[in-house]
Design an enzyme around this catalytic site. Structure first.
Site, PDB file in Angstrom:
ATOM      1  N   HIS A  74       1.018  -1.179  -0.101  1.00  0.00           N
ATOM      2  CA  HIS A  74       0.191   0.159  -0.164  1.00  0.00           C
ATOM      3  C   HIS A  74       0.981   1.290  -0.022  1.00  0.00           C
ATOM      4  O   HIS A  74       1.715   1.582   0.891  1.00  0.00           O
ATOM      5  CB  HIS A  74      -0.800   0.150   1.177  1.00  0.00           C
ATOM      6  CG  HIS A  74      -1.996  -1.154   1.186  1.00  0.00           C
ATOM      7  ND1 HIS A  74      -3.124  -0.907   2.182  1.00  0.00           N
ATOM      8  CD2 HIS A  74      -2.267  -2.040   0.405  1.00  0.00           C
ATOM      9  CE1 HIS A  74      -3.894  -1.784   1.882  1.00  0.00           C
ATOM     10  NE2 HIS A  74      -3.386  -2.661   1.058  1.00  0.00           N
ATOM     11  N   PRO A 295      -3.577  -0.326  19.261  1.00  0.00           N
ATOM     12  CA  PRO A 295      -3.430  -0.697  17.652  1.00  0.00           C
ATOM     13  C   PRO A 295      -3.585   0.344  16.674  1.00  0.00           C
ATOM     14  O   PRO A 295      -3.393  -0.093  15.560  1.00  0.00           O
ATOM     15  CB  PRO A 295      -4.459  -1.925  17.681  1.00  0.00           C
ATOM     16  CG  PRO A 295      -5.546  -1.495  18.552  1.00  0.00           C
ATOM     17  CD  PRO A 295      -4.865  -1.077  19.761  1.00  0.00           C
TER      18      PRO A 295
END
Ligand code: FAD
Ligand code: DHB
Length: 401
Positions: A74, A295
């Site tokens: 990405h 996270p």
């Protein structure tokens, strides 16, 4: 059964398995002791985002063949607020760096296969694991495997047994300083059989809270939703999950995640935690055993990788010429990177989630923060260089790669 090794590794997560392989490449013996089964360790659904440096490290270690084939590169990310997505282009802002989406369970699977190919010991389903004599020159790992009690004498123990492991709690009281922040929310995460409807991740701040669009493969979508920290997963039917995901993520241009059968769902609480120093005597803590990040910045697995690179460099120098300097500086070297990742993860988390006690002012400030982030090249560059990963503190060459 009594046996000996150079480095005893507790835990076969990313940290323990990567360390074992780095040591193997340097001709250093290790034994890995894991309390769960091989299937459990591989099936556990967790991280998905690998920094550029983690990808480079896995390739340099010779365990990147499947990652090269199946990893999804990405070159950017979307930040979404007020129902509009804004693109941040990593390639342009960082001189060509990227992140790769490749499940942690795939990383672990590749590393277990590499370990087994070396024929070096890896015990799964070890019971009653304990560590002892940590401040002596021959610390010990004890465990029961099948019907046999093992006593493993080591030069050094690597505590790679995650946040709930036995190594950190075995350090005598008063030695470690703990820094902690617990967040008043958690993430409900799902895997769904749906082709990802966007090529890149979408981090969303919505009035109803945070949501994240990610993926695992061309046919599997991974999504997260901010929920209360102790939310029982049973409270969420599949229909309710989809309704909330779509409400938070749909944007004015008509984009929304594709809906499919939910094949896994769970709730994770969120915390920031650091134990310092990351060493006591001959015990060295690495990865989640020493620190946890929320996270939102996708940093946990990547920090585990950078810790064990620093540890491998130190152990290589120790075995090659008796040098202890890099063992002595291990904790300080790791902690510089750990604290920067802590700061980034805290910032991503507090900018993109709605706290239960936040005021209208706080919310407007978050919107302004995101508006600034997505309209200033300087701010986007700052996010991009941290998201793709700050440089490792040590070179691959110094760790024998
Ligand atoms: P662990 O993976 O926890 O491994 C520790 C191992 O030790 C385990 O296999 C455990 O079974 C074993 N063990 C525990 N106790 C004992 C014992 N007593 N004896 C023997 N063995 C023991 N990080 C990212 O970088 N990017 C992300 O996108 C990302 N997303 C995440 C999403 C979620 C929902 C969660 C929960 C985490 C995420 N993380 C992410 C964090 C990442 O998963 C962890 O930081 C990473 O697993 C740390 O690796 P580790 O090897 O240090 O610890
Ligand atoms: C994923 C997890 C994260 O914590 C994150 O920030 C981005 C993506 C994932 O599981 O795909």
């Amino acid at each position: 059964m009594h046996h000996k090794t150079q480095v005893g590794i507790v835990g076969a997560g990313p940290a323990g398995l990567m360390l074992g392989h780095l040591l193997h490449l340097n001709g250093i013996d290790s034994v890995i002791v894991e309390n769960r089964s091989r299937e459990y360790v591989i099936d556990r659904v967790r991280a998905g985002v690998l920094e550029q440096g983690t990808v480079d490290l896995l390739h340099a270690m010779g365990v990147g063949a499947r990652l090269r084939q199946e990893g999804l590169r990405h070159d950017g990310v979307f930040i979404s607020f007020l129902e509009q997505r804004h693109h941040i282009n990593f390639g342009e802002l960082t001189g060509g760096k990227a992140i790769t989406v490749y499940g942690q369970n795939e990383v672990v699977k590749d590393l277990i296969e590499a370990r087994i190919a070396t024929s070096r010991p890896l015990y799964f389903e070890a019971d009653h694991v304990s560590v002892d004599a940590l401040d002596s020159s021959s610390p010990v790992i004890r465990f029961r495997h099948g019907d046999v009690d093992h006593e493993l004498q080591c030069d050094v123990i690597a505590g790679c047994d995650g946040f709930h492991g036995v190594c950190r709690p075995s350090v005598p009281a008063g030695v470690l300083t703990m820094y902690e922040r617990v967040y008043p929310f958690g993430w409900l995460g799902i895997l769904a059989e749906a082709a990802p409807s966007c090529d890149e991740l979408v981090y969303t701040l919505h009035e109803r809270g945070f949501a994240l669009f990610s993926m695992r493969s061309p046919t599997i979508t991974r999504l997260y939703l901010q929920v209360p920290p102790d939310e029982p997963i049973e409270r969420w039917s599949d229909e309710a999950i989809w309704q909330e995901m779509l409400t938070r993520m749909a944007t004015r241009d008509g984009w929304k995640p594709s809906v499919g059968r939910i094949v896994q769902k769970s709730v994770t609480p969120m915390r920031s935690f650091v134990a310092t120093p990351m060493r006591y005597g001959r015990l060295f803590l690495a990865g989640d055993a020493a620190h946890i990040v929320p996270p939102t910045g996708a940093k946990g697995l990547n920090l585990a990788a950078s810790d064990v690179l620093v540890l491998a460099r130190a152990l290589k120098a120790f075995y090659e010429n008796g040098q202890t300097e890099w063992l002595d500086t291990y904790s300080d070297v790791c902690l510089r990177r750990v604290w920067k990742a802590q700061r980034f993860s805290w910032w991503m988390t507090s900018t993109l989630h709605r706290a239960p006690d936040e005021s209208a002012f706080d919310h407007q400030r978050q919107i302004a923060d995101l508006d600034y982030l997505t309209s200033s090249r300087a701010a986007m560059t700052s996010l991009a260089e941290q998201y793709v990963g700050l440089p490792a503190e040590v070179s691959f060459e110094s760790a024998g790669l």
